[in-house]
Design a protein around this motif. Structure first.
Motif, PDB file in Angstrom:
ATOM      1  N   GLY A   1      13.030 -10.286  31.194  1.00 49.95           N
ATOM      2  CA  GLY A   1      13.030 -10.359  32.647  1.00 49.95           C
ATOM      3  C   GLY A   1      13.233  -8.979  33.241  1.00 49.95           C
ATOM      4  N   VAL A   2      12.584  -8.728  34.359  1.00 53.11           N
ATOM      5  CA  VAL A   2      12.736  -7.456  35.063  1.00 53.11           C
ATOM      6  C   VAL A   2      12.978  -7.743  36.538  1.00 53.11           C
ATOM      7  CG1 VAL A   2      11.714  -5.229  35.629  1.00 53.11           C
ATOM      8  CG2 VAL A   2      11.151  -6.326  33.458  1.00 53.11           C
ATOM      9  N   ILE A   3      13.981  -7.086  37.107  1.00 50.19           N
ATOM     10  CA  ILE A   3      14.245  -7.184  38.541  1.00 50.19           C
ATOM     11  C   ILE A   3      14.063  -5.792  39.130  1.00 50.19           C
ATOM     12  CG2 ILE A   3      15.885  -7.814  40.342  1.00 50.19           C
ATOM     13  CD1 ILE A   3      17.313  -9.583  38.287  1.00 50.19           C
ATOM     14  N   HIS A   4      13.072  -5.648  39.979  1.00 56.34           N
ATOM     15  CA  HIS A   4      12.768  -4.355  40.599  1.00 56.34           C
ATOM     16  C   HIS A   4      13.341  -4.356  42.020  1.00 56.34           C
ATOM     17  CE1 HIS A   4      10.640  -1.052  42.476  1.00 56.34           C
ATOM     18  NE2 HIS A   4      10.112  -0.684  41.318  1.00 56.34           N
ATOM     19  N   CYS A   5      14.491  -3.703  42.187  1.00 51.53           N
ATOM     20  CA  CYS A   5      15.057  -3.603  43.532  1.00 51.53           C
ATOM     21  C   CYS A   5      15.368  -2.151  43.887  1.00 51.53           C
ATOM     22  CB  CYS A   5      16.287  -4.488  43.686  1.00 51.53           C
ATOM     23  SG  CYS A   5      17.619  -4.149  42.556  1.00 51.53           S
ATOM     24  N   ALA A   6      14.706  -1.239  43.203  1.00 53.93           N
ATOM     25  CA  ALA A   6      14.822   0.179  43.551  1.00 53.93           C
ATOM     26  C   ALA A   6      13.952   0.457  44.773  1.00 53.93           C
ATOM     27  CB  ALA A   6      14.379   1.048  42.384  1.00 53.93           C
TER      28      ALA A   6
ATOM     29  N   SER B   1       4.426 -13.939  25.041  1.00 55.97           N
ATOM     30  CA  SER B   1       5.624 -14.548  24.444  1.00 55.97           C
ATOM     31  C   SER B   1       5.904 -15.937  25.004  1.00 55.97           C
ATOM     32  CB  SER B   1       6.837 -13.650  24.677  1.00 55.97           C
ATOM     33  OG  SER B   1       7.201 -13.633  26.049  1.00 55.97           O
ATOM     34  N   GLY B   2       5.237 -16.285  26.118  1.00 53.23           N
ATOM     35  CA  GLY B   2       5.469 -17.586  26.741  1.00 53.23           C
ATOM     36  C   GLY B   2       6.774 -17.669  27.495  1.00 53.23           C
ATOM     37  N   ARG B   3       7.298 -16.519  27.900  1.00 51.20           N
ATOM     38  CA  ARG B   3       8.601 -16.497  28.568  1.00 51.20           C
ATOM     39  C   ARG B   3       8.751 -15.162  29.284  1.00 51.20           C
ATOM     40  NH1 ARG B   3      14.174 -18.266  27.109  1.00 51.20           N
ATOM     41  NH2 ARG B   3      15.654 -16.547  27.383  1.00 51.20           N
ATOM     42  N   GLY B   4       9.232 -15.211  30.532  1.00 51.27           N
ATOM     43  CA  GLY B   4       9.461 -13.956  31.235  1.00 51.27           C
ATOM     44  C   GLY B   4       9.523 -14.146  32.734  1.00 51.27           C
ATOM     45  N   ALA B   5      10.163 -13.179  33.393  1.00 49.05           N
ATOM     46  CA  ALA B   5      10.282 -13.216  34.846  1.00 49.05           C
ATOM     47  C   ALA B   5      10.136 -11.809  35.400  1.00 49.05           C
ATOM     48  CB  ALA B   5      11.633 -13.794  35.258  1.00 49.05           C
ATOM     49  N   LEU B   6       9.373 -11.692  36.476  1.00 44.23           N
ATOM     50  CA  LEU B   6       9.206 -10.441  37.198  1.00 44.23           C
ATOM     51  C   LEU B   6       9.650 -10.689  38.632  1.00 44.23           C
ATOM     52  CD1 LEU B   6       5.709  -9.488  35.790  1.00 44.23           C
ATOM     53  CD2 LEU B   6       7.810  -8.173  35.425  1.00 44.23           C
ATOM     54  N   VAL B   7      10.719 -10.020  39.042  1.00 43.47           N
ATOM     55  CA  VAL B   7      11.298 -10.218  40.366  1.00 43.47           C
ATOM     56  C   VAL B   7      11.174  -8.920  41.150  1.00 43.47           C
ATOM     57  CG1 VAL B   7      13.360 -10.867  41.666  1.00 43.47           C
ATOM     58  CG2 VAL B   7      12.933 -11.886  39.403  1.00 43.47           C
ATOM     59  N   PHE B   8      10.523  -8.999  42.307  1.00 42.71           N
ATOM     60  CA  PHE B   8      10.318  -7.824  43.145  1.00 42.71           C
ATOM     61  C   PHE B   8      11.053  -8.015  44.471  1.00 42.71           C
ATOM     62  CE2 PHE B   8       6.531  -8.218  40.451  1.00 42.71           C
ATOM     63  CZ  PHE B   8       6.543  -6.980  39.821  1.00 42.71           C
ATOM     64  N   VAL B   9      11.913  -7.073  44.801  1.00 44.57           N
ATOM     65  CA  VAL B   9      12.665  -7.141  46.051  1.00 44.57           C
ATOM     66  C   VAL B   9      11.935  -6.316  47.095  1.00 44.57           C
ATOM     67  CG1 VAL B   9      14.863  -6.697  47.194  1.00 44.57           C
ATOM     68  CG2 VAL B   9      14.824  -7.477  44.813  1.00 44.57           C
TER      69      VAL B   9
ATOM     70  N   VAL C   1       6.826 -15.043  38.703  1.00 48.91           N
ATOM     71  CA  VAL C   1       6.726 -13.858  39.561  1.00 48.91           C
ATOM     72  C   VAL C   1       7.318 -14.235  40.917  1.00 48.91           C
ATOM     73  CG1 VAL C   1       5.222 -12.155  40.636  1.00 48.91           C
ATOM     74  CG2 VAL C   1       4.658 -13.060  38.373  1.00 48.91           C
ATOM     75  N   LEU C   2       8.380 -13.544  41.282  1.00 53.21           N
ATOM     76  CA  LEU C   2       9.119 -13.873  42.500  1.00 53.21           C
ATOM     77  C   LEU C   2       9.178 -12.661  43.415  1.00 53.21           C
ATOM     78  CD1 LEU C   2      11.151 -15.524  44.267  1.00 53.21           C
ATOM     79  CD2 LEU C   2      12.949 -14.729  42.703  1.00 53.21           C
TER      80      LEU C   2
ATOM     81  N   HIS D   1       2.925  -3.293  32.812  1.00 50.05           N
ATOM     82  CA  HIS D   1       3.470  -3.183  31.463  1.00 50.05           C
ATOM     83  C   HIS D   1       3.997  -4.511  30.935  1.00 50.05           C
ATOM     84  CE1 HIS D   1       5.550  -1.420  28.001  1.00 50.05           C
ATOM     85  NE2 HIS D   1       6.563  -2.196  28.317  1.00 50.05           N
ATOM     86  N   PHE D   2       4.815  -5.197  31.738  1.00 53.17           N
ATOM     87  CA  PHE D   2       5.519  -6.373  31.225  1.00 53.17           C
ATOM     88  C   PHE D   2       4.738  -7.679  31.325  1.00 53.17           C
ATOM     89  CE2 PHE D   2       9.183  -3.533  31.767  1.00 53.17           C
ATOM     90  CZ  PHE D   2       9.851  -3.758  30.576  1.00 53.17           C
ATOM     91  N   ALA D   3       3.800  -7.788  32.270  1.00 54.77           N
ATOM     92  CA  ALA D   3       3.091  -9.055  32.454  1.00 54.77           C
ATOM     93  C   ALA D   3       2.393  -9.530  31.180  1.00 54.77           C
ATOM     94  CB  ALA D   3       2.095  -8.948  33.608  1.00 54.77           C
ATOM     95  N   PRO D   4       1.591  -8.709  30.515  1.00 53.65           N
ATOM     96  CA  PRO D   4       0.928  -9.203  29.304  1.00 53.65           C
ATOM     97  C   PRO D   4       1.907  -9.509  28.178  1.00 53.65           C
ATOM     98  CG  PRO D   4       0.526  -6.851  29.587  1.00 53.65           C
ATOM     99  CD  PRO D   4       1.157  -7.336  30.856  1.00 53.65           C
ATOM    100  N   ARG D   5       2.965  -8.738  28.086  1.00 56.68           N
ATOM    101  CA  ARG D   5       3.961  -8.980  27.044  1.00 56.68           C
ATOM    102  C   ARG D   5       4.677 -10.306  27.265  1.00 56.68           C
ATOM    103  NH1 ARG D   5       9.314  -5.243  26.305  1.00 56.68           N
ATOM    104  NH2 ARG D   5      10.643  -7.008  25.862  1.00 56.68           N
ATOM    105  N   PHE D   6       5.082 -10.573  28.497  1.00 56.01           N
ATOM    106  CA  PHE D   6       5.758 -11.831  28.810  1.00 56.01           C
ATOM    107  C   PHE D   6       4.811 -13.018  28.643  1.00 56.01           C
ATOM    108  CE2 PHE D   6       8.992  -9.734  31.945  1.00 56.01           C
ATOM    109  CZ  PHE D   6       9.630  -9.149  30.867  1.00 56.01           C
TER     110      PHE D   6
END
Length: 260
Positions: free
Chosen positions: A76-81, A122-130, A170-171, A114-119
């Motif tokens: 999981g990745v949370i992008h809040c920078a 694997s059948g599991r993953g979250a991308l959170v964009f603030v 994807v949130l 980078h992370f979308a194809p990897r997740f």
């Protein structure tokens, strides 16, 4: 989405909303890895690992490759920078424009790339964009910031639809005004003058966690801000008129010269 036994890479985790996310993530049973440009100087709570990552670097894609090899457990990745500048467009330096587009938008796009194809594999993953309310409503004094956040909203929406047939969440979360050190005093005074409500980083973090756990796709924070987002989308002239009335007050704070 359950937080238990998840490993989140947190971008922007050394201050503001990102820092406020650490405690609830840990309380939910997640492991947190904070990325920082100056990893050796980052102050983080116990149990949090810090890794070096420069979101403004030209070789960010290569840095992400190295990070993934070192931490294949990230799911999981949370992008809040983020960066902002409160200034009239003619007072924005080219560097200030580039900084906001690079950190707020380009880095998020490279993280997703980078992370979308990897997740997905694997059948599991979250991308959170603030993002921001200003990712849906253009506001005077924030032309470059709005451009970057409008772009982030569009990117996350397109990415979510691109991954709709996968297990990747994807949130996009859009806070309203938030009391962080990123805001100059002129902005704090402007919000008071306009009667804008301001949330604490802890309030925003709680809403982000709630949206993640519920498996939401998007969440806009604050009332009446979320209503203005809808009105601006269907009847923008109404918002134009409202902001025209506010413009003399906004200009008064823009003219203070305090931009960072």
């Amino acid at each position: 989405m359950k937080l238990h036994n998840r490993v989140f890479l947190l971008l922007g985790g050394t201050g503001g909303i990102g820092q406020a996310l650490i405690s609830p993530l840990q309380a939910g049973g997640a492991r947190v890895i904070v990325a920082s440009r100056q990893s050796q100087n980052a102050a983080v709570p116990a149990g949090v690992e810090v890794v070096a990552l420069d979101l403004a670097a030209a070789d960010l894609d290569q840095q992400l490759d190295q990070l993934s090899r070192a931490h294949p457990e990230i799911d999981g990745v949370i992008h809040c920078a983020g960066q902002n500048r409160f200034a009239a467009v003619d007072r924005l330096t080219v560097e200030a424009i580039d900084d906001q587009l690079t950190v707020n938008l380009r880095s998020a796009m490279l993280v997703g790339r980078h992370f979308a194809p990897r997740f997905a594999a694997s059948g599991r993953g979250a991308l959170v964009f603030v993002g921001s309310t200003f990712g849906s409503i253009g506001f005077p004094g924030y032309t470059a910031y709005c451009a970057s956040k409008f772009g982030l909203r569009g990117f996350s929406e397109a990415l979510r639809r691109e991954l709709a047939d996968t297990a990747v969440q994807v949130l996009y979360v859009a806070p309203r005004a938030t009391a962080t050190a990123m805001n100059p005093e002129a902005v704090n005074q402007l919000n008071k003058a306009l009667g804008n409500k301001t949330d604490s980083p802890q309030q925003v973090a709680a809403e982000i966690i709630r949206a993640m756990v519920r498996g939401e796709r998007r969440r806009f924070l604050g009332w009446p801000e979320k209503l203005f987002v809808v009105i601006n989308g269907i009847l923008p002239k109404l918002v134009d008129k409202a902001m025209l009335k506010q413009l003399p007050v906004i200009r008064r704070f823009l003219d203070t010269g305090v931009t960072s």
